[in-house]
Design a protein around this motif. Structure first.
Motif, PDB file in Angstrom:
ATOM      1  N   THR A 472      46.187  36.300  43.170  1.00  0.00           N
ATOM      2  CA  THR A 472      44.767  36.219  43.549  1.00  0.00           C
ATOM      3  C   THR A 472      44.302  37.665  43.735  1.00  0.00           C
ATOM      4  OG1 THR A 472      45.077  34.139  44.911  1.00  0.00           O
ATOM      5  CG2 THR A 472      43.123  35.493  45.066  1.00  0.00           C
ATOM      6  N   LEU A 475      43.625  39.387  40.403  1.00  0.00           N
ATOM      7  CA  LEU A 475      42.283  39.081  39.478  1.00  0.00           C
ATOM      8  C   LEU A 475      41.396  40.289  39.371  1.00  0.00           C
ATOM      9  CD1 LEU A 475      41.443  35.531  41.124  1.00  0.00           C
ATOM     10  CD2 LEU A 475      42.564  35.922  38.618  1.00  0.00           C
ATOM     11  N   HIS A 505      44.813  34.194  35.722  1.00  0.00           N
ATOM     12  CA  HIS A 505      43.973  35.032  35.486  1.00  0.00           C
ATOM     13  C   HIS A 505      42.989  34.287  34.432  1.00  0.00           C
ATOM     14  CE1 HIS A 505      42.003  38.826  34.563  1.00  0.00           C
ATOM     15  NE2 HIS A 505      42.417  39.265  35.588  1.00  0.00           N
ATOM     16  N   CYS A 508      40.994  31.238  36.052  1.00  0.00           N
ATOM     17  CA  CYS A 508      39.911  31.712  36.866  1.00  0.00           C
ATOM     18  C   CYS A 508      38.712  32.359  36.333  1.00  0.00           C
ATOM     19  CB  CYS A 508      40.659  32.981  38.086  1.00  0.00           C
ATOM     20  SG  CYS A 508      41.764  31.964  39.145  1.00  0.00           S
ATOM     21  N   CYS A 571      36.608  38.147  40.004  1.00  0.00           N
ATOM     22  CA  CYS A 571      36.684  38.284  41.565  1.00  0.00           C
ATOM     23  C   CYS A 571      35.299  38.771  41.999  1.00  0.00           C
ATOM     24  CB  CYS A 571      37.768  39.532  41.798  1.00  0.00           C
ATOM     25  SG  CYS A 571      37.379  40.893  41.018  1.00  0.00           S
ATOM     26  N   VAL A 617      37.002  29.499  41.978  1.00  0.00           N
ATOM     27  CA  VAL A 617      38.442  30.452  41.950  1.00  0.00           C
ATOM     28  C   VAL A 617      39.487  29.975  42.647  1.00  0.00           C
ATOM     29  CG1 VAL A 617      39.832  32.717  42.108  1.00  0.00           C
ATOM     30  CG2 VAL A 617      37.419  32.273  40.701  1.00  0.00           C
TER      31      VAL A 617
END
Length: 628
Positions: A472, A475, A505, A508, A571, A617
């Motif tokens: 996470t 990202l 990645h 997302c 992100c 996400v």
């Protein structure tokens, strides 16, 4: 093999009863072979033949017989590779892999090399990615280059749908090299159309009608450097063809991309609308396409395969502690390992004695538990009758390892590399609780600056929760997987682990980008709507998102541009960047109607936008244990 199973003799050339040795497969097939040939091909067999024989005798002769771990099919192929006048054909790539594993087990380097040539020749068209993995495992650099070049035919290599079976057998570093090569070739191919200065200087080849056509004289025509002609405006339809093919080549940098491009036919159709271009367009475009392909291939050849693929099998070196002429000064560890009421002493490689308790080590490590259950042959301490066990770890590593075992103690690692050494020691002694605790500590201590390395460690030791946390955080890296985004731990994880990180990645990024495509998630999108009230100059250029929602063109541009950024870097901090946001506000102030509420409305939307991106996400799982 069961005793009741019938023993058979292999087919020629392994049915020669003048042989001096018999190898028996797991399914009861006897292969009549010669020691000389096997000794030349394998140091393992050579050592077996020179040691006292313990094999059973063949039923029909006095020839020694040795059972082996291979079944008849891979054993036959393996032996054919050893014989100078024989060549096997593999039924499948899986069968070929079994033969390679056997050749590796018997240290048959010449067989491995020969098998590599045969496998590449037989399976390259349909299995080039798996062959890339095999080439990395066995150090076939030339074959790795061949397979990597063939992989250029895959569009957007590294995306979730492009995983392959061999990913589990190579390191993340091997996989990263493949992705870097694909990307570099894409960038090189994309730049070919930016300038045509590479076109040949021959006047005959340069006499293309599109260099002379009057439609290139329009105001918007693009200028390019063309061969020995110099800077020249080119016709719009040809300019569009170059731009479109460049985008295709970036994603799929190979000859077939140019040959199969739909934009080629589109350019020809557009050219027929011009009386001057129409007459020669087919001939001109065919000549140019041939030169275009040749230049792309030429540049690929110059960008040689400089990423050397090396075998990635790990070899464990066991150091035997023996008496040496060099004396080591013995010292005592600090508390809590200076307790002379202990019942065992662990002595580090640099001579530091750690006074510990068997009970604690036995509870933490089945290796120590089994060791303590055996008759003790350790040396005795100089000051007491407490047994001493010498270990190969240094005192810094051993102290951190033992602190992880003691309930009221917590180590602090000097660096992530030091922590890695401690975790390898914990893994060696099968200290699962210590490993788990170490995982929590290194995440707490090193996460902000080393999240990619921590992802690798999490994959190594099966810490799924930590892997998700690190993935996470990753990202925040733009275009993860590009050449500049390699990291130290890639050599320690499998290609499958690395592919899962890249796939996470990318997924997302797709979801984050899609947030701006529809505003149906907004609880009250009406405040972003543009109304035809006669006063707002934005209405004429507004964009319709749904039946009831028109948005201003400046706001639509903001959604599109921020969506592209989110695809590459999905992100929250991407949206906190102010460039697109400020540009949208500046454009909004050009409209007297939008100017008034723009700051309030954009602030409200910005907050909701960030929350929705985080929400979508969060629905994606990195799935540490999933297969690619």
């Amino acid at each position: 093999m069961s005793n009741a199973e019938e023993i058979t003799t292999a087919e020629a050339p392994f049915d020669d009863h003048d042989c001096d040795y018999v190898l028996q497969s797991t399914n009861g097939v006897n292969f009549h072979v010669y020691k000389l040939i096997l000794s030349l091909m394998s140091p393992i067999f050579k050592d077996k033949f020179t040691s006292p024989q313990s094999e059973s005798q063949s039923d029909k002769s006095s020839v020694p017989l040795m059972p082996v771990a291979e079944s008849s099919m891979p054993l036959r192929s393996l032996l054919l590779l050893c014989y100078p006048a024989a060549t096997p054909t593999f039924d499948s790539l899986d069968n070929a892999k079994a033969v390679l594993e056997a050749a590796k087990q018997y240290d048959m380097q010449a067989v491995l090399s020969r098998a590599g040539d045969l496998i590449i020749a037989q399976f390259l068209p349909d299995h080039f990615l798996d062959l890339y993995a095999l080439s990395c495992r066995f150090g076939w650099q030339h074959h790795a280059q061949t397979a990597a070049t063939r992989a250029l035919e895959i569009k957007d290599l590294g995306r979730p749908s492009n995983g392959f079976h061999g990913l589990q057998d190579i390191t993340g570093a091997d996989y990263h090299r493949l992705l870097v090569y694909h990307y570099r070739c894409g960038v090189i191919a994309q730049t070919v159309g930016d300038s045509l200065s590479w076109l040949p200087l021959s006047p005959t080849e340069m006499q293309l009608q599109m260099w002379k056509c009057k439609c290139r004289l329009v105001y918007s025509a693009k200028k390019l450097e063309i061969g020995n002609i110099g800077e020249l405006k080119i016709v719009p339809w040809f300019s569009e063809y170059l731009v479109s093919s460049e985008k295709e080549l970036l994603a799929r940098p190979c000859e077939s991309t140019i040959m199969e491009s739909k934009y080629y036919n589109h350019a020809v159709i557009e050219a027929t609308k011009c009386d001057d271009c129409r007459s020669e367009v087919i001939k001109d475009m065919e000549r140019f396409r041939a030169l275009y392909i040749a230049q792309v291939k030429k540049l690929f050849a110059a960008d040689y395969w400089y990423y050397y693929c090396v075998p990635t099998a790990l070899y464990l070196l066991l150091w035997v502690m023996a008496a040496t002429t060099e004396e080591i000064t013995i010292s005592q560890a600090q508390a809590p390992f200076d307790d002379h009421n202990c019942d065992i002493i662990l002595r580090s490689a640099d001579g530091v004695d750690f006074h510990v308790y068997k009970l604690i080590l036995s509870l933490m490590s089945p290796i120590f538990n089994d060791m303590f259950a055996l008759p003790q042959s350790e040396s005795q301490s100089d000051v007491s009758s407490v047994p001493i066990i010498t270990v190969i770890e240094g005192s810094t590593t051993l102290e951190s390892l033992l602190l992880l075992c003691y309930p009221a103690a917590t180590p602090t690692f000097l660096s992530l590399d030091d922590a890695r050494v401690v975790m390898k020691a914990a893994s060696k002694y099968d200290m699962q609780a210590a490993l788990s605790r170490a995982g929590d500590l290194v995440m707490a201590q090193f996460f902000p600056d080393h999240f990619l390395e921590l992802y690798a460690l999490s994959c190594q030791f099966g810490w799924q929760r930590h892997a998700q946390t690190a993935a996470t955080r990753a990202l925040e890296i733009k275009d993860l997987g590009r050449p500049s985004n390699g990291f130290h731990g890639l050599q320690d994880i499998s290609g499958a682990d690395y592919h899962r990180l890249l796939a996470y990645h990318y997924r997302c990024g797709i979801l984050a980008q899609n947030v701006g495509s529809s505003l149906s998630w907004l609880e009250s999108p009406s405040y972003m709507a543009i109304r035809n009230n006669g006063r707002c100059t934005c209405y004429q250029s507004s964009v319709k998102l749904s039946a009831n929602l028109h948005i201003a063109s400046w706001f639509h541009e903001y959604l599109v541009s921020s969506g592209k950024e989110l695809l590459a870097r999905p992100c929250e901090s991407t949206l906190l960047g102010l460039s697109h946001y400020n540009r949208a506000i500046i454009k909004a102030t050009e409209c007297s109607e939008c100017r008034k509420p723009v700051f309030e409305n954009m602030n409200r939307f910005h907050t909701s936008y960030i929350a929705q991106v985080k929400k979508v996400v969060a629905t994606v799982s990195q799935a540490l244990s999933a297969t690619p």
